[in-house]
Design an enzyme around this catalytic site. Sequence first.
Site, short mmCIF file in Angstrom:
data_model
loop_
_atom_site.label_atom_id
_atom_site.label_comp_id
_atom_site.label_asym_id
_atom_site.label_seq_id
_atom_site.Cartn_x
_atom_site.Cartn_y
_atom_site.Cartn_z
N GLU A 1 8.88 7.93 -17.62
CA GLU A 1 7.51 8.43 -17.77
C GLU A 1 6.93 8.10 -19.14
O GLU A 1 5.78 7.67 -19.27
CB GLU A 1 7.47 9.95 -17.55
CG GLU A 1 7.59 10.32 -16.09
CD GLU A 1 7.70 11.83 -15.88
OE1 GLU A 1 7.35 12.28 -14.79
OE2 GLU A 1 8.15 12.55 -16.79
N LYS B 1 15.40 21.42 -12.18
CA LYS B 1 14.73 20.15 -12.47
C LYS B 1 15.52 19.18 -13.31
O LYS B 1 16.23 19.58 -14.23
CB LYS B 1 13.42 20.43 -13.22
CG LYS B 1 12.42 21.21 -12.40
CD LYS B 1 11.63 20.31 -11.51
CE LYS B 1 10.40 19.83 -12.26
NZ LYS B 1 9.52 19.08 -11.38
N HIS C 1 0.82 -1.22 0.00
CA HIS C 1 0.00 0.00 0.00
C HIS C 1 0.85 1.26 0.00
O HIS C 1 0.43 2.31 0.50
CB HIS C 1 -0.95 0.04 1.21
CG HIS C 1 -1.65 -1.26 1.47
ND1 HIS C 1 -2.84 -1.60 0.86
CD2 HIS C 1 -1.29 -2.32 2.22
CE1 HIS C 1 -3.20 -2.81 1.26
NE2 HIS C 1 -2.28 -3.28 2.08
N SER D 1 13.84 21.44 -17.18
CA SER D 1 12.61 22.19 -17.39
C SER D 1 12.99 23.53 -18.01
O SER D 1 14.05 24.09 -17.72
CB SER D 1 11.94 22.42 -16.03
OG SER D 1 11.14 23.57 -16.09
#
Length: 477
Positions: free
Chosen positions: A298, A291, A164, A285
């Site tokens: 992804e 970043k 979980h 970024s």
Amino acid sequence: MSSNQLDKKSEAWSALFSEPMSELVKRYTASVFFDKRLWLADITGSLAHAEMLAAQGVITAADRAEIERGMAQIRSEIEAGTFEWKLDLEDVHLNIEARLTQLVGDAGKRLHTGRSRNDQVATDVRLWLRDEIDLISDLLKELQVALVDVAEQNVDVILPGFTHLQVAQPVSFAHHLLAYVEMFSRDAERMGDVRRRTNRLPLGSAALAGTTYPLDRERVARTLGMEGVCQNSLDGVSDRDFAIEFTAAASLCMVHISRFSEELILWMSQNFGFVKIADRFTTGSSIMPQKKNPDVPELARGKTGRVVGHLMGLITLMKGQPLAYNKDNQEDKEPLFDTVDTLKDTLRIFCEMVGGQPNPVTGQKEGGITVNAIAMEAAANKGYATATDLADYLVKKGLPFRDAHETVAHAVKAATSHNCDLSELPLSVLQGFHPSIEKDVFDVLSLRGSLNARNTLGGTAPAQVRTQIARHRQRLA
Ligand code: ARG
């Protein structure tokens, strides 16, 4: 047909047609701009067919020689990029046959004896897919080796195991990676299964009912290295199960990649800081200078949706089709091709991202995943990952498990209120929860003690993990 050349596809069938196709219908029905990638399979299948026709006396040895000469030239034209693909000729099959006839005349026109584009296309797709499956199987093996390599370096590195996404029990980081090795090994197994059912020969089914010529289909199958012959002509031309099965296996493999990607994305975030991947798999970024985004994992997670979509497309394509061949089947190609391309690129990039690249001087691989063992262990120290071990300790002292579970819950509550780990509670405090607790309790409360204690087959104890690594090494050798 008067000329030696099939310039327009209407000439490929007959004079029956009284009006030409509109440009829109031509474009709508043509497949050449995507199915031309089947050209090598098409030539290979044709050569095997011609060899058999000659052996059976259906065409002469001279015709066969002419067909081989023409096909050799077509092959070099396609390889050189000089072959002129014509939309008017609809698909890869008619394009190649038309050029053959242009090059070798009547022998070229005899090639289509005893076959139809229906069994031809089914054969081509199977031949092409079989070879792609072999490339994919190699990549799956490479990825497993890369994961086992990283695992071997990290047997004693402790990671919080989650259920979980809550800290559950400590596990060896190697053990965690080997879970993915299991998944990819099943993917490889599945690819092997699909390959067997893909590698069967439809050719000789002709349009749908078989043919009047004395074909030797077993001979063609042997020439093409196929494991069997489709035994029913109606099924032979219309079966696309193999494409669906392949896409299902590919989807599952992408799902595994996607789960792994999700973990990499989490692990790379500042809140975890467990691993780094090489900069070339990330992007910055345009607005936030700090970043480094995990674009590759992804995208892989995103591309999984696309492959699963292809599975839905293919399976839906087949659901309403009456026997035997229908033009619908032409729609099998783009989803299948894109599935192969996506899976191969994804596996290639993951092999490199996990395992790194060989250094040109030393040959040693570098630039793979880097592991922050300290951050992992610190995270495992939060969240009472050894609470189950304390319960097991009490069970060994004679408590029923349910009572032990309850007792430990009280201890966790106390530790939480003191803002410390179970192992940081003084012995006297622990003894307050149960008198049978002694000094040796601190052995089981440590992360390493917890890990070592799970020494059963498939467990996370380093000894077990090393055994598994050895098994994988042997299997992948
Ligand atoms: N381009 C077609 C396909 O991919 C080849 C078979 C055509 N057969 C036919 N009867 N129209 O399915």
